[in-house]
Write an enzyme that holds these catalytic residues in place. Structure first.
Site, PDB file in Angstrom:
ATOM      1  N   GLU A 172       0.799  -1.235   0.000  1.00  0.00           N
ATOM      2  CA  GLU A 172       0.000   0.000   0.000  1.00  0.00           C
ATOM      3  C   GLU A 172       0.828   1.278   0.000  1.00  0.00           C
ATOM      4  O   GLU A 172       0.826   2.041   0.982  1.00  0.00           O
ATOM      5  CB  GLU A 172      -0.951   0.009   1.201  1.00  0.00           C
ATOM      6  CG  GLU A 172      -1.934  -1.124   1.210  1.00  0.00           C
ATOM      7  CD  GLU A 172      -3.071  -0.911   2.204  1.00  0.00           C
ATOM      8  OE1 GLU A 172      -3.059   0.098   2.938  1.00  0.00           O
ATOM      9  OE2 GLU A 172      -3.988  -1.739   2.227  1.00  0.00           O
ATOM     10  N   GLU A 203      -5.394  -8.474   0.741  1.00  0.00           N
ATOM     11  CA  GLU A 203      -6.063  -8.167   2.014  1.00  0.00           C
ATOM     12  C   GLU A 203      -7.529  -7.900   1.749  1.00  0.00           C
ATOM     13  O   GLU A 203      -7.887  -7.246   0.762  1.00  0.00           O
ATOM     14  CB  GLU A 203      -5.490  -6.918   2.697  1.00  0.00           C
ATOM     15  CG  GLU A 203      -4.190  -7.116   3.389  1.00  0.00           C
ATOM     16  CD  GLU A 203      -3.676  -5.848   4.061  1.00  0.00           C
ATOM     17  OE1 GLU A 203      -4.488  -5.024   4.532  1.00  0.00           O
ATOM     18  OE2 GLU A 203      -2.444  -5.690   4.096  1.00  0.00           O
TER      19      GLU A 203
HETATM   20  C1  BGC Z   1      -3.036  -2.389   5.965  1.00  0.00           C
HETATM   21  C2  BGC Z   1      -3.024  -3.170   7.254  1.00  0.00           C
HETATM   22  C3  BGC Z   1      -4.124  -2.648   8.163  1.00  0.00           C
HETATM   23  C4  BGC Z   1      -5.452  -2.885   7.492  1.00  0.00           C
HETATM   24  C5  BGC Z   1      -6.650  -2.432   8.297  1.00  0.00           C
HETATM   25  C6  BGC Z   1      -4.413  -2.165   5.414  1.00  0.00           C
HETATM   26  O1  BGC Z   1      -4.486  -0.895   4.887  1.00  0.00           O
HETATM   27  O2  BGC Z   1      -2.204  -2.977   5.014  1.00  0.00           O
HETATM   28  O3  BGC Z   1      -1.765  -3.062   7.828  1.00  0.00           O
HETATM   29  O4  BGC Z   1      -4.094  -3.217   9.427  1.00  0.00           O
HETATM   30  O5  BGC Z   1      -5.472  -2.185   6.291  1.00  0.00           O
HETATM   31  O6  BGC Z   1      -6.606  -1.076   8.534  1.00  0.00           O
END
Ligand code: BGC
EC number: 3.2.1.21
Length: 484
Positions: A201, A390
């Site tokens: 990110e 993610e």
């Molecule tokens: C990040 C994580 C974070 C998650 C929830 C993502 O933007 O890569 O490190 O914990 O979002 O906020």
């Protein structure tokens, strides 16, 4: 007698009435039948979970690890909402075997974790620290012994403080330092890991850390410097890909893990879909667009004007070095757009105050983001291998009197989002895997420990991990390779 009633929630029919017309009882309402054919995810689809080093490892001063910008930032008064830091976090550094066992119990076959740069090069560059690498060797061996494929992210925001002292992402040298660090990692771990992600990110860590000042290192740069920092980060990505190929074994695969800002068509008309594609390309101009196209869009350069980054053609070539796959982190809606009535591009809509969000106010509920995001990658840039690196949600998890954590909202979120992912896959979008964020509750950056994203509840006083309801949901889904 059959009785119908209109209530504020709609039509209510009494149970007695249903009985009378024969809709209750075992004759019509069958138990869900596991043997019936289901729409399954493709054979070999990679189900996984994701974490990052700083958020779970703890042991920040063990075995020669150097300080990172987050260690420094977390100590500044008022920066972390609950006044905590990640010195201990989930103590995963010591409890990693237990955590691998949790993954095994879930049935995941892949795991995305990140490597802490300051463990490997305590000073950011120069003399490596073999004990740092040894930790990841232990972790990887444990994963492989449990038949879980490791996917490593090279940078998940924990820049060595020593590099920040020399300018951090404002300095072009940091991009080269990242490439050197990458070369060292693939030489040291590349025999056991075949897949790497470069930087997690870029959009988030540069904008929040160097623009808004709410993440480490807490700077609020003017537009020109901010654009230059973004440029250095995408340059680091390209240099990292090259360094990995030059130093890793043949067959090594590498790509980014970016939080694409996804523009969603409000109503799915061909015009609005066109507008959403156009918007997605522009909203990611300084990140995925330049990485995948090797050019900054005209609109981006025009809007930045005198604040545009300074770059060369050679930089653009490096930034867009071919990647083997693209990882995207997908949470809320980036923007809702429609085509302008005069056909001149897109109009962004304002989110109504009543738009639903999850526990984190920034996490708007938009399951269709998991359909559109991979679809856009395929449409705009013909990406052939996509990973959802993610996806997941925060929730107000509280153990009940029996110690159960029934996170029904997280289950609802996952069910809806994954349904949309399946829609994309069924249409032929080449999504090969999904990493649920996150395996464990962890240090949620500026939110500290108050915000929980895990499939497993962590009691930070005892380090006890307890699977939440969502863990059973995910386990069942993986087992059947279908939504449940
Ligand atoms: C990040 C994580 C974070 C998650 C929830 C993502 O933007 O890569 O490190 O914990 O979002 O906020």
């Amino acid at each position: 007698m059959t009785s119908f009633r209109f209530t504020r929630r709609g039509l209510a029919v009494s149970a007695l009435a249903l009985g009378a017309i024969g809709l209750t009882g075992s004759k019509l309402l069958k138990e869900p039948d596991d043997s019936l054919p289901k729409t399954r995810f493709p054979e070999g689809f990679r189900w996984g979970t994701a974490t990052s080093a700083y958020q779970i490892e703890g042991a920040t001063a063990v075995d020669g690890r150097g300080p990172s910008i987050w260690d420094t930032f977390a100590r500044l008064p008022g920066k972390i909402r609950d006044g905590t830091n990640a010195d201990i976090a989930d103590d995963h550094f010591h409890l990693y075997k237990e955590d691998v066992a949790l993954m095994k119990a879930l049935g995941v076959k892949t795991y995305r974790f990140s490597i802490a740069w300051p463990r490997i090069f305590p000073e950011g560059r120069g003399t490596p620290n073999p004990k740092g690498l040894a930790f990841y060797q232990r972790l990887i061996d444990e994963l492989l012994a449990n038949d879980i494929e490791p996917y490593a992210t090279l940078y998940h925001w924990d820049l060595p403080q020593a590099l920040q002292d020399r300018g951090g992402w404002q300095s072009r040298d940091t991009a080269q330092a990242f490439a050197d660090y990458t070369a060292h990692i693939v030489r040291g771990l590349g025999d056991k890991i075949g897949r790497f992600f470069t930087l997690n990110e870029i959009h988030a860590f540069v904008d929040l850390g160097y623009g808004k000042g709410i993440h480490a290192p807490g700077l609020t740069l003017a537009a020109a410097q901010l654009n230059q920092a973004r440029h250095h980060a995408v340059l680091a990505h390209g240099l990292g890909v090259q360094a990995a190929r030059a130093n890793g074994r043949s067959g090594l695969k590498i790509g980014p893990a970016e939080n694409i800002t996804i523009a969603l068509p409000d109503v799915e008309t061909p015009q609005n879909i066109r507008a959403a594609e156009h918007a997605t390309r522009e909203l990611n101009a300084a990140y995925l667009t330049v990485m995948l196209e090797g050019r900054y869009t005209d609109a981006y350069l025009k809007e930045a004007g005198a604040d545009a980054p300074r770059f060369t053609d050679a930089d653009l070539k490096t930034i867009s070095t071919r990647v083997d796959f693209v990882g995207i982190n997908v949470y809320g809606p980036g923007a809702f757009v429609r085509e302008r009535s005069d056909g001149s591009g897109y109009a962004q809509m304002k989110l109504p105050a009543s738009y639903p969000h999850m526990k984190s106010p920034w996490l708007g509920f938009a399951p269709q983001a998991l359909y559109w995001a991979p679809r856009m990658l395929q449409k705009l840039w013909a990406v052939k291998e996509i990973y959802i690196t993610e996806n997941g949600t925060s929730a107000a998890d509280e153990p009940d009197e029996d110690g159960r954590i029934d996170d029904l909202d997280r289950v609802m979120f996952l069910r809806q989002y994954l349904d949309q992912l399946q829609r994309a896959i069924n249409e032929g979008v080449p999504v090969r895997g999904y990493f649920l964020w996150s395996l464990l509750d962890n240090f949620e950056w500026a939110d500290g420990y108050e915000t929980r994203f895990g499939l497993h509840y962590v009691d930070y006083k005892t380090q006890k991990r307890t699977p939440k309801l969502s863990a059973s949901f995910y386990k069942k889904l993986i087992e059947r390779n279908a939504l449940v």
